[in-house]
Design a protein around this motif. Structure first.
Motif, PDB file in Angstrom:
ATOM      1  N   GLY A 184       0.814  -1.210   0.000  1.00  0.00           N
ATOM      2  CA  GLY A 184       0.000   0.000   0.000  1.00  0.00           C
ATOM      3  C   GLY A 184       0.847   1.258   0.000  1.00  0.00           C
ATOM      4  N   ALA A 185       1.896   1.283   0.822  1.00  0.00           N
ATOM      5  CA  ALA A 185       2.770   2.452   0.891  1.00  0.00           C
ATOM      6  C   ALA A 185       3.531   2.644  -0.420  1.00  0.00           C
ATOM      7  CB  ALA A 185       3.745   2.304   2.054  1.00  0.00           C
ATOM      8  N   LEU A 226       2.362   1.993  -3.399  1.00  0.00           N
ATOM      9  CA  LEU A 226       1.418   2.633  -4.316  1.00  0.00           C
ATOM     10  C   LEU A 226       1.234   4.103  -3.974  1.00  0.00           C
ATOM     11  CD1 LEU A 226      -0.639   2.517  -6.624  1.00  0.00           C
ATOM     12  CD2 LEU A 226      -2.340   1.703  -4.955  1.00  0.00           C
ATOM     13  N   VAL A 227       1.099   4.410  -2.707  1.00  0.00           N
ATOM     14  CA  VAL A 227       0.920   5.800  -2.277  1.00  0.00           C
ATOM     15  C   VAL A 227       2.102   6.655  -2.730  1.00  0.00           C
ATOM     16  CG1 VAL A 227       0.818   7.301  -0.236  1.00  0.00           C
ATOM     17  CG2 VAL A 227      -0.608   5.244  -0.355  1.00  0.00           C
ATOM     18  N   CYS A 271       2.080   7.300  -6.470  1.00  0.00           N
ATOM     19  CA  CYS A 271       1.055   8.279  -6.849  1.00  0.00           C
ATOM     20  C   CYS A 271       1.415   9.701  -6.429  1.00  0.00           C
ATOM     21  CB  CYS A 271      -0.293   7.898  -6.230  1.00  0.00           C
ATOM     22  SG  CYS A 271      -1.051   6.416  -6.927  1.00  0.00           S
ATOM     23  N   ASP A 307      -9.438   5.572  -2.270  1.00  0.00           N
ATOM     24  CA  ASP A 307      -8.884   4.219  -2.367  1.00  0.00           C
ATOM     25  C   ASP A 307     -10.034   3.293  -2.726  1.00  0.00           C
ATOM     26  OD1 ASP A 307      -7.386   1.929  -2.200  1.00  0.00           O
ATOM     27  OD2 ASP A 307      -7.069   2.020  -0.038  1.00  0.00           O
ATOM     28  N   ASN A 367      -4.895  -1.022   3.314  1.00  0.00           N
ATOM     29  CA  ASN A 367      -3.461  -1.187   3.094  1.00  0.00           C
ATOM     30  C   ASN A 367      -2.844   0.033   2.415  1.00  0.00           C
ATOM     31  OD1 ASN A 367      -1.158  -2.727   3.388  1.00  0.00           O
ATOM     32  ND2 ASN A 367      -1.411  -3.821   1.471  1.00  0.00           N
ATOM     33  N   ALA A 368      -3.602   0.689   1.533  1.00  0.00           N
ATOM     34  CA  ALA A 368      -3.119   1.922   0.889  1.00  0.00           C
ATOM     35  C   ALA A 368      -3.755   3.165   1.504  1.00  0.00           C
ATOM     36  CB  ALA A 368      -3.396   1.880  -0.610  1.00  0.00           C
ATOM     37  N   ALA A 387      -1.827   6.678   2.932  1.00  0.00           N
ATOM     38  CA  ALA A 387      -2.175   7.946   2.287  1.00  0.00           C
ATOM     39  C   ALA A 387      -2.619   8.970   3.326  1.00  0.00           C
ATOM     40  CB  ALA A 387      -3.261   7.725   1.245  1.00  0.00           C
ATOM     41  N   MET A 425      -6.873   5.551  -6.493  1.00  0.00           N
ATOM     42  CA  MET A 425      -5.913   4.454  -6.483  1.00  0.00           C
ATOM     43  C   MET A 425      -6.581   3.166  -6.020  1.00  0.00           C
ATOM     44  SD  MET A 425      -3.678   5.418  -3.088  1.00  0.00           S
ATOM     45  CE  MET A 425      -4.460   5.429  -1.458  1.00  0.00           C
ATOM     46  N   SER A 426      -5.911   2.052  -6.291  1.00  0.00           N
ATOM     47  CA  SER A 426      -6.406   0.763  -5.812  1.00  0.00           C
ATOM     48  C   SER A 426      -5.245  -0.209  -5.713  1.00  0.00           C
ATOM     49  CB  SER A 426      -7.486   0.199  -6.740  1.00  0.00           C
ATOM     50  OG  SER A 426      -8.060  -0.972  -6.169  1.00  0.00           O
ATOM     51  N   CYS A 427      -5.077  -0.786  -4.542  1.00  0.00           N
ATOM     52  CA  CYS A 427      -4.005  -1.735  -4.271  1.00  0.00           C
ATOM     53  C   CYS A 427      -4.613  -3.127  -4.143  1.00  0.00           C
ATOM     54  CB  CYS A 427      -3.279  -1.346  -2.986  1.00  0.00           C
ATOM     55  SG  CYS A 427      -1.902  -2.433  -2.558  1.00  0.00           S
TER      56      CYS A 427
END
Length: 279
Positions: free
Chosen positions: A39-40, A42-43, A46, A56, A63-64, A68, A120-122
């Motif tokens: 998740g981190a 992806l954050v 972005c 999210d 998790n993301a 965020a 976003m999407s994890c």
């Protein structure tokens, strides 16, 4: 947005099955114990920062969303499954993160056009059965010039191969549904997003998983905790021969992917993709 089959009895039943599947086992444990760093990642990809308005999608237990929020963003975390949202609320409270948790559907998001700076999407939206509908919603609720970020298991990686291994033992998908690991194909995602986005950056990366000391440990953990795996086994619980066959297939898959000293390390491949919504 008009979602294929959503207004029909079959569409409602499909969504109910998805909610129930992700409530099985303990996905929050999987996210926290097996892949906590994704998740981190992806954050960061972005570029989420203080004051950003972030959605999210299919957030699970956050998790993301939680990283965020800890980065200073104003975050909405939506998911189809209320049990995952409850776990996320508890986890966010423990970590001191302020997140708005909403039960919603990735294929029919209840938000205004252009409402978010980052969407976003994890490992979440990839499980929405109608890919084009979900992708259209990601784009719709992102502001012009905003960021869309996705982290998805690849078809060729370990988790993609796990789904391929389970497929013969699962009920056939409903008409129009597409396999989740397709979201791990850059060409597929580029096609879904089309000319609505620009500045696409995609790279394949791996996450190191070192929790499982032997193939049987992986099998036992996923049979107990991972909703899609739990659901497949429940669906054939009355057929011990098929259960044994899938046990063998998943154990051999894990055996092929375990490496390192003592054979206790796996590398699970994912696609990390970011794009900018066209102005």
């Amino acid at each position: 947005m008009n979602v294929p089959g959503e207004a029909s009895e079959a569409g409602r039943a499909l969504k109910a099955r998805h909610r129930a599947m992700w409530a099985l086992g303990d996905y929050p444990a999987v996210a926290a114990e097996i892949i906590p760093e994704l998740g981190a990642i992806l954050v960061e990809a972005c570029g989420v920062g203080r004051g950003d308005r972030v959605l999210d999608v299919a957030a699970g237990s956050g998790n993301a969303a939680i990283p965020a929020a800890l980065a200073g963003a104003s975050v909405v975390a939506g998911d189809l499954t209320p049990e995952l949202l409850e776990a996320g609320r508890a986890l966010a409270a423990r970590r001191g993160a302020e997140v708005e948790w909403r039960q919603d559907d990735a294929e029919a998001l209840p938000y205004a056009d252009g409402e978010f700076d980052t969407v976003m999407s994890c490992l979440g939206v990839m499980f929405a059965p109608h890919h084009r509908a979900a992708a259209g919603e990601l784009v719709r609720v992102c502001r012009p010039g905003g960021t869309i970020g996705l982290l998805s298991w690849t078809p060729e990686g370990f988790v993609g191969q796990m789904f391929a291994t389970m497929k013969p033992y699962a009920p056939p998908p409903p008409p129009g549904a597409q396999p989740p690991p397709l979201w791990g194909s850059e060409d597929h995602v580029r096609t879904l997003l089309g000319d609505a986005v620009t500045d696409v950056v995609a790279r394949r990366q791996t996450v190191t998983v070192d929790r499982f000391t032997h193939p049987g440990a992986f099998l036992d953990y996923f049979k107990a905790n991972y909703g899609p795996t739990v659901a497949v086994y429940r669906g054939m619980a009355g057929d011990p021969d098929r259960v044994a066959a899938l046990d063998h297939a998943l154990t051999e898959l894990a055996r092929r992917h375990l490496h390192g000293e003592g054979g206790t390390v796996m590398e699970w491949e994912y696609l990390l993709l970011t794009a900018r919504k066209r102005d």
